[in-house]
Write a protein that holds these residues in place. Structure first.
Motif, PDB file in Angstrom:
ATOM      1  N   SER A  59      -5.920   0.538  -6.848  1.00 21.39           N
ATOM      2  CA  SER A  59      -4.595  -0.020  -6.629  1.00 21.39           C
ATOM      3  C   SER A  59      -4.455  -1.355  -7.357  1.00 21.39           C
ATOM      4  N   SER A  60      -3.257  -1.607  -7.847  1.00 18.00           N
ATOM      5  CA  SER A  60      -2.994  -2.883  -8.502  1.00 18.00           C
ATOM      6  C   SER A  60      -2.618  -3.968  -7.491  1.00 18.00           C
ATOM      7  N   LEU A  61      -2.490  -3.579  -6.238  1.00 14.18           N
ATOM      8  CA  LEU A  61      -2.164  -4.539  -5.184  1.00 14.18           C
ATOM      9  C   LEU A  61      -3.437  -5.108  -4.583  1.00 14.18           C
ATOM     10  N   GLY A  62      -3.492  -6.407  -4.421  1.00 13.56           N
ATOM     11  CA  GLY A  62      -4.676  -7.043  -3.876  1.00 13.56           C
ATOM     12  C   GLY A  62      -4.895  -6.766  -2.400  1.00 13.56           C
ATOM     13  N   PHE A  63      -3.845  -6.410  -1.690  1.00 11.10           N
ATOM     14  CA  PHE A  63      -3.938  -6.180  -0.249  1.00 11.10           C
ATOM     15  C   PHE A  63      -3.896  -4.688   0.091  1.00 11.10           C
ATOM     16  N   ALA A  64      -4.217  -3.832  -0.862  1.00 10.68           N
ATOM     17  CA  ALA A  64      -4.093  -2.386  -0.687  1.00 10.68           C
ATOM     18  C   ALA A  64      -4.941  -1.892   0.475  1.00 10.68           C
ATOM     19  N   LYS A  65      -4.337  -1.048   1.255  1.00 12.34           N
ATOM     20  CA  LYS A  65      -5.016  -0.398   2.375  1.00 12.34           C
ATOM     21  C   LYS A  65      -4.512   1.033   2.427  1.00 12.34           C
ATOM     22  N   ALA A  66      -5.407   1.969   2.478  1.00 10.41           N
ATOM     23  CA  ALA A  66      -5.009   3.375   2.438  1.00 10.41           C
ATOM     24  C   ALA A  66      -5.114   3.989   3.818  1.00 10.41           C
ATOM     25  N   GLU A  67      -4.205   4.866   4.103  1.00 10.65           N
ATOM     26  CA  GLU A  67      -4.243   5.677   5.311  1.00 10.65           C
ATOM     27  C   GLU A  67      -3.738   7.063   4.962  1.00 10.65           C
ATOM     28  N   VAL A  68      -4.366   8.055   5.493  1.00 13.28           N
ATOM     29  CA  VAL A  68      -3.873   9.410   5.324  1.00 13.28           C
ATOM     30  C   VAL A  68      -2.620   9.539   6.182  1.00 13.28           C
ATOM     31  N   GLN A  69      -1.575  10.099   5.595  1.00  9.64           N
ATOM     32  CA  GLN A  69      -0.301  10.211   6.294  1.00  9.64           C
ATOM     33  C   GLN A  69      -0.130  11.606   6.882  1.00  9.64           C
ATOM     34  N   ASP A  70       0.709  11.690   7.889  1.00 12.79           N
ATOM     35  CA  ASP A  70       0.942  12.979   8.533  1.00 12.79           C
ATOM     36  C   ASP A  70       1.995  13.821   7.834  1.00 12.79           C
ATOM     37  N   ALA A  71       2.721  13.268   6.868  1.00 12.96           N
ATOM     38  CA  ALA A  71       3.805  13.999   6.216  1.00 12.96           C
ATOM     39  C   ALA A  71       3.303  15.228   5.464  1.00 12.96           C
TER      40      ALA A  71
END
Length: 156
Positions: A59-71
């Protein structure tokens, strides 16, 4: 500061794992998957960890945090059930035991579909195509989100 980030990551992981077990039960809801649900749940947790590591690393964002989504669960569940039904229908004529074929075909198909979607999303981000979503009418987006909520409610 590192300890703060580590504590945050551990708390977030602790809260996410029970959701991932629920996600696995939604994705693999077809009765053919039930004897192997423990292994399939571990596979969902492993793939979630890989997803999160890739998202944070690229990610190019320094605060990136990933979560698997339910969609995406409704699509993965539908694909898995259709694969299982198709293989069972073909095997019913021959009277074969096809448990391994169902699981292996489903895992490969879902993995390829998910990876393909990831590549599309990366290209959309790189070429600044994300604003195309703004052309979707609000009732379409609202209906989609309502269906996700309904699907999650029905799935338990």
């Amino acid at each position: 500061m590192f300890i703060y980030h580590l504590a945050y990551a551990l708390i977030n992981t602790t809260m996410s794992v029970p959701c991932l077990y629920g996600y696995a039960s939604v994705i693999f809801s077809h009765p053919s998957f039930q004897p192997n649900m423990a292994s399939l749940s571990k596979l969902v947790i492993w793939s979630s960890a890989i997803h999160q590591l890739a998202f944070v690393a690229f990610s190019s964002l320094g605060f990136a945090k990933a979560e698997v989504q339910d969609a995406g669960l409704i699509f993965l569940s539908s694909m898995g059930s259709q694969i299982a039904d198709t293989i069972l229908l073909q095997a019913g004529e021959a009277g074969e035991n096809v448990e391994v074929e169902i699981i292996s075909t489903t895992i490969v198909a879902l993995g390829l579909a998910t990876a393909s979607m990831g590549v599309v999303l990366v290209f959309m981000g790189r070429f600044n195509c994300a604003n195309a979503v703004s052309y979707l009418p609000l009732p379409v987006v609202g209906g989609y989100l309502a269906y996700i909520g309904y699907f999650c409610l029905v799935a338990g």
